[in-house]
Design a protein around this motif. Structure first.
Motif, PDB file in Angstrom:
ATOM      1  N   ILE A  29      38.378  28.689  43.828  1.00 54.02           N
ATOM      2  CA  ILE A  29      38.795  27.052  43.246  1.00 54.02           C
ATOM      3  C   ILE A  29      39.031  27.373  42.377  1.00 54.02           C
ATOM      4  CG2 ILE A  29      39.932  25.100  44.796  1.00 54.02           C
ATOM      5  CD1 ILE A  29      37.908  25.659  47.012  1.00 54.02           C
ATOM      6  N   GLY A  30      39.897  27.010  41.383  1.00 53.31           N
ATOM      7  CA  GLY A  30      40.159  26.596  39.933  1.00 53.31           C
ATOM      8  C   GLY A  30      40.216  27.855  38.962  1.00 53.31           C
ATOM      9  N   ALA A  31      41.912  27.728  38.801  1.00 52.13           N
ATOM     10  CA  ALA A  31      42.596  29.201  37.620  1.00 52.13           C
ATOM     11  C   ALA A  31      41.723  28.976  36.082  1.00 52.13           C
ATOM     12  CB  ALA A  31      43.148  29.757  38.129  1.00 52.13           C
ATOM     13  N   GLY A  32      40.926  28.403  35.584  1.00 49.17           N
ATOM     14  CA  GLY A  32      40.301  27.410  34.772  1.00 49.17           C
ATOM     15  C   GLY A  32      39.862  28.591  34.269  1.00 49.17           C
ATOM     16  N   ALA A  33      39.487  28.305  33.143  1.00 49.90           N
ATOM     17  CA  ALA A  33      38.085  29.394  32.209  1.00 49.90           C
ATOM     18  C   ALA A  33      36.814  29.825  33.101  1.00 49.90           C
ATOM     19  CB  ALA A  33      37.530  28.548  30.628  1.00 49.90           C
ATOM     20  N   ALA A  34      36.570  28.649  33.653  1.00 49.86           N
ATOM     21  CA  ALA A  34      35.510  28.905  34.699  1.00 49.86           C
ATOM     22  C   ALA A  34      35.703  31.010  35.717  1.00 49.86           C
ATOM     23  CB  ALA A  34      34.549  28.512  34.965  1.00 49.86           C
ATOM     24  N   GLY A  35      37.219  29.801  36.280  1.00 51.26           N
ATOM     25  CA  GLY A  35      36.828  30.523  37.600  1.00 51.26           C
ATOM     26  C   GLY A  35      37.409  31.644  36.932  1.00 51.26           C
ATOM     27  N   MET A  36      38.728  32.036  36.370  1.00 56.29           N
ATOM     28  CA  MET A  36      39.074  33.844  35.532  1.00 56.29           C
ATOM     29  C   MET A  36      38.110  34.146  35.278  1.00 56.29           C
ATOM     30  SD  MET A  36      42.801  32.915  34.757  1.00 56.29           S
ATOM     31  CE  MET A  36      42.682  31.241  33.197  1.00 56.29           C
ATOM     32  N   MET A  37      37.521  33.685  34.286  1.00 59.13           N
ATOM     33  CA  MET A  37      35.923  34.525  34.045  1.00 59.13           C
ATOM     34  C   MET A  37      34.969  35.114  35.336  1.00 59.13           C
ATOM     35  SD  MET A  37      35.168  35.786  31.623  1.00 59.13           S
ATOM     36  CE  MET A  37      33.359  36.152  30.158  1.00 59.13           C
ATOM     37  N   CYS A  38      34.525  33.818  36.303  1.00 61.20           N
ATOM     38  CA  CYS A  38      34.207  34.969  37.346  1.00 61.20           C
ATOM     39  C   CYS A  38      34.473  35.846  38.028  1.00 61.20           C
ATOM     40  CB  CYS A  38      33.956  32.937  37.721  1.00 61.20           C
ATOM     41  SG  CYS A  38      32.765  33.601  40.158  1.00 61.20           S
ATOM     42  N   ALA A  39      36.373  35.596  38.491  1.00 59.46           N
ATOM     43  CA  ALA A  39      36.929  36.437  39.338  1.00 59.46           C
ATOM     44  C   ALA A  39      36.834  37.397  38.290  1.00 59.46           C
ATOM     45  CB  ALA A  39      37.728  35.923  39.500  1.00 59.46           C
ATOM     46  N   ALA A  40      36.854  38.147  36.811  1.00 65.00           N
ATOM     47  CA  ALA A  40      37.464  39.053  36.861  1.00 65.00           C
ATOM     48  C   ALA A  40      35.531  39.624  36.866  1.00 65.00           C
ATOM     49  CB  ALA A  40      37.271  39.046  35.898  1.00 65.00           C
ATOM     50  N   HIS A  41      34.476  39.433  37.216  1.00 67.70           N
ATOM     51  CA  HIS A  41      33.574  40.218  36.997  1.00 67.70           C
ATOM     52  C   HIS A  41      33.066  39.817  38.816  1.00 67.70           C
ATOM     53  CE1 HIS A  41      32.191  40.432  32.695  1.00 67.70           C
ATOM     54  NE2 HIS A  41      32.982  38.807  32.346  1.00 67.70           N
ATOM     55  N   ALA A  42      33.635  38.910  39.531  1.00 67.85           N
ATOM     56  CA  ALA A  42      32.690  39.454  41.223  1.00 67.85           C
ATOM     57  C   ALA A  42      33.616  40.552  41.135  1.00 67.85           C
ATOM     58  CB  ALA A  42      33.004  38.215  41.434  1.00 67.85           C
ATOM     59  N   ALA A  43      34.621  40.688  41.218  1.00 72.09           N
ATOM     60  CA  ALA A  43      35.702  41.206  42.147  1.00 72.09           C
ATOM     61  C   ALA A  43      35.463  42.765  41.024  1.00 72.09           C
ATOM     62  CB  ALA A  43      37.030  41.201  40.778  1.00 72.09           C
ATOM     63  N   ALA A  44      34.176  43.148  40.386  1.00 73.34           N
ATOM     64  CA  ALA A  44      34.114  44.176  39.314  1.00 73.34           C
ATOM     65  C   ALA A  44      33.971  45.676  40.040  1.00 73.34           C
ATOM     66  CB  ALA A  44      33.132  43.898  38.072  1.00 73.34           C
ATOM     67  N   SER A  45      32.846  45.076  41.290  1.00 72.97           N
ATOM     68  CA  SER A  45      32.260  46.133  42.144  1.00 72.97           C
ATOM     69  C   SER A  45      32.982  46.389  42.723  1.00 72.97           C
ATOM     70  CB  SER A  45      30.953  45.319  42.377  1.00 72.97           C
ATOM     71  OG  SER A  45      31.101  43.909  43.548  1.00 72.97           O
ATOM     72  N   GLY A  46      34.787  45.944  43.351  1.00 68.88           N
ATOM     73  CA  GLY A  46      35.236  46.216  44.269  1.00 68.88           C
ATOM     74  C   GLY A  46      35.547  45.382  45.796  1.00 68.88           C
ATOM     75  N   GLY A  47      34.485  44.455  45.483  1.00 68.71           N
ATOM     76  CA  GLY A  47      35.046  43.260  46.256  1.00 68.71           C
ATOM     77  C   GLY A  47      36.349  42.868  46.620  1.00 68.71           C
TER      78      GLY A  47
END
Ligand code: FDA
Length: 396
Positions: free
Chosen positions: A10-28
């Protein structure tokens, strides 16, 4: 049937976008939702449109928190050098402005485009203009009620920032989510914010509006040697913004004007060489003329340098090294760059940002009780904490 995601941020700011880019790295399957029309709105306006995206000197000492050790793990595992490497990979030109502060040469929009591209590379989805009405937690799932329907996820990351600048979409919603899950939140207050003066003080300082002067601003054991700017509301400028994070209602701020200069030595030397010059003329060579006129009225400065005894010069320079101002308040969340305080760090795992009492729930970025100094430190915390949660989720 509700749509299912491995992770919702929840939140497409600095932290949220950084997190999403790494959380999805393993294919989730990862989704970022934001009620704003565009991602990274604060990045866009930051640093006067050039985004002071990190600081060469970023270290745990540059952050305020009830637990000063909490930020160490994330900051040491995803450093300013890691973010600089990312920026360089995207060919975003940057420069150091001052005190280790790194800014884009062109525009902050390059940083937003970079983060969106990092998310796209790993197929993280982004739903804008999407608010979350309700969150429920049962078993090992979170159910989110959106205006458009219901979604479910295994990991939920709260990256919706603090309360600063409501006009930019800040809601304080992250603190409500913390309350829902019985996670303690410290008192919060606006920080990196200009001071306001009482009407009486303003009528005294009105002539100074627009005057900027190098000064060491101190309060409650902290001191910042940058510049202060007198405004039509009170006091701003980098040294004032920095010290606002340490100031509490009723406190006085101490200003030492032109702290780099040995003012007493300079005035004594000039008395020997230029004794017939007016004291105010010589002072106006080292600080703004309007400030000298103001000080002359308050300290009854008169006469030529030759007329000044050692005692008089010492009295003057002592006064200029310890000028006390007691602001009435601050401009509040309307203009504050950050929110001081937030989700109590003891409730979180410092390595992963996961809530200790609620597995698979994470808090990152400004919503957490970690607040950086002015100068790129707050974005570094957003990158580091977002990375810490994202990589922890990807490695599950
Ligand atoms: P951020 O606030 O960036 O993102 C939160 C996101 O959550 C937003 O997109 C918001 O729309 C969304 N959101 C909020 N409530 C929601 C809800 N209920 N539902 C859905 N979405 C919701 N720092 C720095 O290091 N260098 C700088 O140059 C500057 N400059 C600067 C200028 C100005 C004017 C401000 C206000 C702030 C700065 N900062 C800064 C501070 C910096 O912007 C701030 O620390 C980070 O943006 C925090 O990142 P977060 O991702 O935690 O929150």
């Amino acid at each position: 049937m509700s749509a299912h995601f491995d992770t919702v941020v929840i939140g497409a700011g600095a932290a949220g976008m950084m997190c999403a880019a790494h959380a999805a790295a393993s294919g989730g399957r990862v989704l970022v939702v934001d009620h704003a029309k565009a991602p990274g709105e604060k990045i866009r306006i930051s640093g006067g449109g050039r985004c002071n995206f990190t600081n060469l000197n970023a270290a745990p000492e540059n952050f305020l928190s009830a637990n000063p050790h909490f930020c160490k793990s994330a900051l040491s595992r995803y450093t300013q050098w890691d973010f600089i490497e990312l920026v360089d990979r995207y060919g975003i030109a940057w420069h150091e402005k001052t005190l280790g502060q790194l800014f884009c040469d062109e525009t902050a929009k390059d940083v937003i485009a970079m983060l969106v591209s990092e998310m796209e590379k790993v197929s993280a989805e982004l739903w804008l203009k999407t608010s979350v009405d309700r969150i429920e937690h049962g078993g090992d799932r979170f159910m989110l009620q959106l205006a458009t329907g219901e979604i479910a996820c295994e990991n939920l990351v709260i990256a919706c920032g603090g309360k600063s600048i409501p006009k930019m979409g800040a809601t304080g919603y992250g603190y409500d989510i913390a309350a829902q899950f019985d996670i303690p939140v410290t008192d919060t207050r606006p920080a990196l914010v200009p001071f306001t003066f009482s009407e009486e003080m303003l009528s005294d300082t009105r002539a100074l509006s627009g005057v900027s002067v190098p000064a060491m601003a101190s309060c409650n054991g902290a001191g910042f040697d940058e510049a202060v700017l007198f405004t039509h509301r009170g006091l701003s400028g980098p040294a004032a913004l920095q010290i606002s994070s340490f100031w509490r209602d009723g406190d006085a701020i101490r200003l030492a004007f032109v702290p780099e200069l040995d003012l007493l030595g300079t005035l004594r030397a000039r008395r020997a060489s230029d004794g017939r010059k007016a004291l105010t003329t010589v002072l106006a060579e080292v600080m703004p003329k309007r400030l000298v006129e103001y000080l002359a009225a308050h300290l009854e400065l008169a006469g030529n340098l030759a007329d000044q005894s050692d005692k008089a010069l010492k009295f003057l320079t002592d006064a200029l090294a310890d000028w006390r101002i007691r602001p009435q308040g601050t401009e509040g969340y309307r203009t504050a760059e950050v929110t001081l305080g937030g989700v109590v760090t003891d409730a979180l795992n410092a390595r992963t940002m996961e809530v200790k009492s609620v597995p698979a729930l994470y808090f990152i970025g400004e919503v957490v009780d970690v607040t950086g100094w002015l100068g790129g430190y707050n974005f570094q915390w957003a990158w580091s904490s977002g990375w810490a949660a994202g990589t922890a989720i990807a490695s599950k």
